[in-house]
Design a protein around this motif. Structure first.
Motif, short mmCIF file in Angstrom:
data_model
loop_
_atom_site.label_atom_id
_atom_site.label_comp_id
_atom_site.label_asym_id
_atom_site.label_seq_id
_atom_site.Cartn_x
_atom_site.Cartn_y
_atom_site.Cartn_z
N TYR A 179 0.81 -1.21 0.00
CA TYR A 179 0.00 0.00 0.00
C TYR A 179 0.85 1.27 0.00
O TYR A 179 0.35 2.34 -0.32
N TYR A 214 -4.25 -8.98 0.17
CA TYR A 214 -5.48 -8.20 0.23
C TYR A 214 -5.99 -8.24 1.64
O TYR A 214 -6.22 -9.31 2.20
N THR A 264 -6.26 1.81 5.48
CA THR A 264 -5.65 0.49 5.66
C THR A 264 -4.15 0.61 5.87
O THR A 264 -3.58 -0.02 6.76
N CYS A 319 -7.80 13.69 2.71
CA CYS A 319 -8.67 12.86 1.87
C CYS A 319 -10.12 12.93 2.32
O CYS A 319 -11.04 12.97 1.49
N VAL A 361 -16.90 8.18 -5.50
CA VAL A 361 -16.60 6.76 -5.29
C VAL A 361 -15.09 6.51 -5.31
O VAL A 361 -14.56 5.79 -4.47
N MET A 362 -14.40 7.14 -6.25
CA MET A 362 -12.94 6.99 -6.31
C MET A 362 -12.28 7.55 -5.05
O MET A 362 -11.34 6.94 -4.53
N GLN A 363 -12.76 8.68 -4.55
CA GLN A 363 -12.18 9.25 -3.34
C GLN A 363 -12.44 8.35 -2.15
O GLN A 363 -11.58 8.20 -1.28
N GLY A 364 -13.60 7.71 -2.10
CA GLY A 364 -13.87 6.74 -1.04
C GLY A 364 -12.90 5.57 -1.09
O GLY A 364 -12.45 5.07 -0.05
N TRP A 365 -12.59 5.11 -2.28
CA TRP A 365 -11.64 4.02 -2.47
C TRP A 365 -10.25 4.44 -2.00
O TRP A 365 -9.54 3.68 -1.32
N ILE A 366 -9.86 5.67 -2.31
CA ILE A 366 -8.56 6.18 -1.87
C ILE A 366 -8.52 6.28 -0.34
O ILE A 366 -7.51 5.93 0.29
N LYS A 393 -10.12 4.44 1.75
CA LYS A 393 -9.99 3.08 2.28
C LYS A 393 -8.54 2.60 2.21
O LYS A 393 -8.02 2.00 3.16
N ILE A 394 -7.86 2.88 1.13
CA ILE A 394 -6.46 2.46 0.97
C ILE A 394 -5.57 3.19 1.98
O ILE A 394 -4.73 2.57 2.64
#
Length: 147
Positions: free
Chosen positions: A20, A146, A118, A83, A107-112, A114-115
Motif C-alpha cells: 500500500y 489483500y 488500511t 482525503c 466513489v474513487m475518493q472513497g476508495w482512496i 480506504k487504501i
C-alpha cells in the motif's frame, strides 16, 4: 535479493504496508499535482485570497508523500484528514452541480480513503525499529496481500 541478514521474514502486516505504500505515494503525488495546478489557476485568474487556502491544502498531499516514503504514521494521518476533506468537497460539489461524473469522483475518493486508512492502521502495528528495517529493504519479493 536485498533481504536483511538476520532479519525475520516479512509478516502479513509488513507486506500490506509495502504494497500500500506505493499506492499512497501515487495518490498523494496526484493530489499534490492537481491541488498545485488548481492553486496556480486560481492565482492566475483572480487576486482573491482563495489561493492561500489552496496553498495550505497542498500540505496534505505533501505529508502523504513524505509519510509513505518514510513510513511515518503521523504524516500519513494528515493526508488521511486531507482525503476526508476532499471527499466532503466532492460530495458537496456532486449535490450542487448534479453532474453524474462527480458521483464517480466521490466513489474513487472513497476508495482512496480506504487504501490510506488500511495503510495507516497496518503501519500502527509495526514497531519503529522494524519500520526502519523495512525502509532499508530493496528488491524484496512482496506477494500481493489483500487486507
Amino acid at each position: 535479493m536485498g533481504v536483511l541478514v538476520g532479519a525475520p521474514p516479512l509478516t502479513v502486516q509488513e507486506q500490506v504496508v509495502l504494497n500500500y505504500r506505493t499506492a499512497v505515494l501515487c495518490f498523494s503525488g496526484l493530489d499534490f499535482a492537481t491541488t498545485l495546478l488548481k492553486a496556480i489557476a486560481v492565482l492566475a485568474s483572480t487576486r482573491d485570497s482563495m489561493w492561500l487556502s489552496l496553498a495550505v491544502l497542498i500540505l496534505g498531499p505533501l505529508c502523504g508523500m513524505l509519510g509513505a516514503k518514510t513510513l511515518n504514521r503521523p504524516l500519513v494521518s494528515v493526508y488521511f484528514a486531507f482525503c476526508i476533506f476532499k471527499a466532503a468537497v466532492e460530495i458537496a460539489f456532486a449535490f450542487y452541480t448534479m453532474w453524474q461524473w462527480n458521483v464517480l469522483f466521490v466513489v474513487m475518493q472513497g476508495w482512496i480513503i480506504k487504501i490510506v486508512a488500511t495503510f495507516m492502521s497496518t503501519l500502527d502495528g509495526i514497531s519503529a525499529l522494524r519500520r526502519s528495517e523495512l525502509l532499508e529493504l530493496k528488491d524484496v519479493p512482496v506477494h500481493m496481500v489483500y487486507w
